[in-house]
Design an enzyme around this catalytic site. Sequence first.
Site, PDB file in Angstrom:
ATOM      1  N   ARG A  64      37.063  41.632  31.392  1.00  0.00           N
ATOM      2  CA  ARG A  64      38.197  41.891  30.492  1.00  0.00           C
ATOM      3  C   ARG A  64      39.160  40.709  30.400  1.00  0.00           C
ATOM      4  O   ARG A  64      39.903  40.583  29.426  1.00  0.00           O
ATOM      5  CB  ARG A  64      38.880  43.202  30.884  1.00  0.00           C
ATOM      6  CG  ARG A  64      37.978  44.417  30.588  1.00  0.00           C
ATOM      7  CD  ARG A  64      38.645  45.718  30.972  1.00  0.00           C
ATOM      8  NE  ARG A  64      38.922  45.815  32.376  1.00  0.00           N
ATOM      9  CZ  ARG A  64      38.048  46.212  33.310  1.00  0.00           C
ATOM     10  NH1 ARG A  64      36.840  46.579  32.946  1.00  0.00           N
ATOM     11  NH2 ARG A  64      38.387  46.259  34.570  1.00  0.00           N
ATOM     12  N   GLU A 101      36.878  46.035  49.846  1.00  0.00           N
ATOM     13  CA  GLU A 101      37.097  47.043  50.879  1.00  0.00           C
ATOM     14  C   GLU A 101      35.838  47.133  51.767  1.00  0.00           C
ATOM     15  O   GLU A 101      35.924  47.153  52.987  1.00  0.00           O
ATOM     16  CB  GLU A 101      37.389  48.383  50.208  1.00  0.00           C
ATOM     17  CG  GLU A 101      38.024  49.379  51.137  1.00  0.00           C
ATOM     18  CD  GLU A 101      38.351  50.669  50.400  1.00  0.00           C
ATOM     19  OE1 GLU A 101      38.273  50.683  49.157  1.00  0.00           O
ATOM     20  OE2 GLU A 101      38.673  51.643  51.083  1.00  0.00           O
TER      21      GLU A 101
HETATM   22  P1  AMP Z   1      41.805  43.407  42.517  1.00  0.00           P
HETATM   23  O1  AMP Z   1      40.907  42.299  42.991  1.00  0.00           O
HETATM   24  O2  AMP Z   1      41.834  44.572  43.454  1.00  0.00           O
HETATM   25  O3  AMP Z   1      43.188  42.914  42.163  1.00  0.00           O
HETATM   26  O4  AMP Z   1      41.131  44.009  41.224  1.00  0.00           O
HETATM   27  C1  AMP Z   1      41.266  43.369  40.035  1.00  0.00           C
HETATM   28  C2  AMP Z   1      40.048  43.532  39.165  1.00  0.00           C
HETATM   29  O5  AMP Z   1      39.539  44.859  39.147  1.00  0.00           O
HETATM   30  C3  AMP Z   1      40.410  43.193  37.757  1.00  0.00           C
HETATM   31  O6  AMP Z   1      39.388  42.388  37.211  1.00  0.00           O
HETATM   32  C4  AMP Z   1      40.540  44.528  37.046  1.00  0.00           C
HETATM   33  O7  AMP Z   1      39.962  44.456  35.782  1.00  0.00           O
HETATM   34  C5  AMP Z   1      39.814  45.514  37.934  1.00  0.00           C
HETATM   35  N1  AMP Z   1      40.624  46.711  38.260  1.00  0.00           N
HETATM   36  C6  AMP Z   1      41.149  47.000  39.471  1.00  0.00           C
HETATM   37  N2  AMP Z   1      41.781  48.183  39.459  1.00  0.00           N
HETATM   38  C7  AMP Z   1      41.694  48.648  38.196  1.00  0.00           C
HETATM   39  C8  AMP Z   1      42.167  49.834  37.533  1.00  0.00           C
HETATM   40  N3  AMP Z   1      42.875  50.784  38.178  1.00  0.00           N
HETATM   41  N4  AMP Z   1      41.895  49.978  36.223  1.00  0.00           N
HETATM   42  C9  AMP Z   1      41.181  49.030  35.558  1.00  0.00           C
HETATM   43  N5  AMP Z   1      40.714  47.912  36.122  1.00  0.00           N
HETATM   44  C10 AMP Z   1      40.957  47.704  37.434  1.00  0.00           C
END
Ligand code: AMP
Length: 177
Positions: A64, A101
Amino acid sequence: MMNPLADRVRQALRAVPNYPKPGIIFQDITPLLADAELMAGVVREMAAPYRDAGVSHILGIEARGFIFGSAMAVEMGAGFIPARKPGKLPWETVRETYQLEYGTDALEAHRDACIGGARVLVVDDVLATGGTAVAAGELVRRLGGDLVGWSFLLELGFLPGRKRLTGAPATSIITLN
Ligand code: AMP
């Protein structure tokens, strides 16, 4: 303070519970993407804090981050670098591995994606735990670029993502709590 664009973004997001796994509330951006005027406003607003920062490249995170990042690159007169999941790019890559995780994941970019001295803005839709964004920042450094900052559509304020992004500004249009 009233922010009409932020309010419209909130209304355009569709929260889908228990996707892709139980306990996660997935923020579905597709209604926003389908709204031409809102999408144009979002792309401008995500670019705005970095207009005078001399951005030469945007590094968009699969998948995205490609959508917002490539539109922002055109808007800002910058090049675009896709940061992809392992094994998707055809040529020689640099890789940054990060913790999930359970287990690890990684991002890759072509090793000649930008020249030394490039000023690179990282773009993604959601800042959650920050693991992906930190890895993208490291990827920029490995490519020899200067990290200008991180631009997101939204951040999840109940997770520690923002605290993990250091050394450059991180901005988003809305924070969900
Ligand atoms: P993080 O590494 O945990 O910050 O996760 C970020 C990535 O996961 C991004 O590329 C987001 O597109 C996706 N992502 C994480 N949580 C969500 C959520 N609640 N809704 C949509 N996309 C998410």
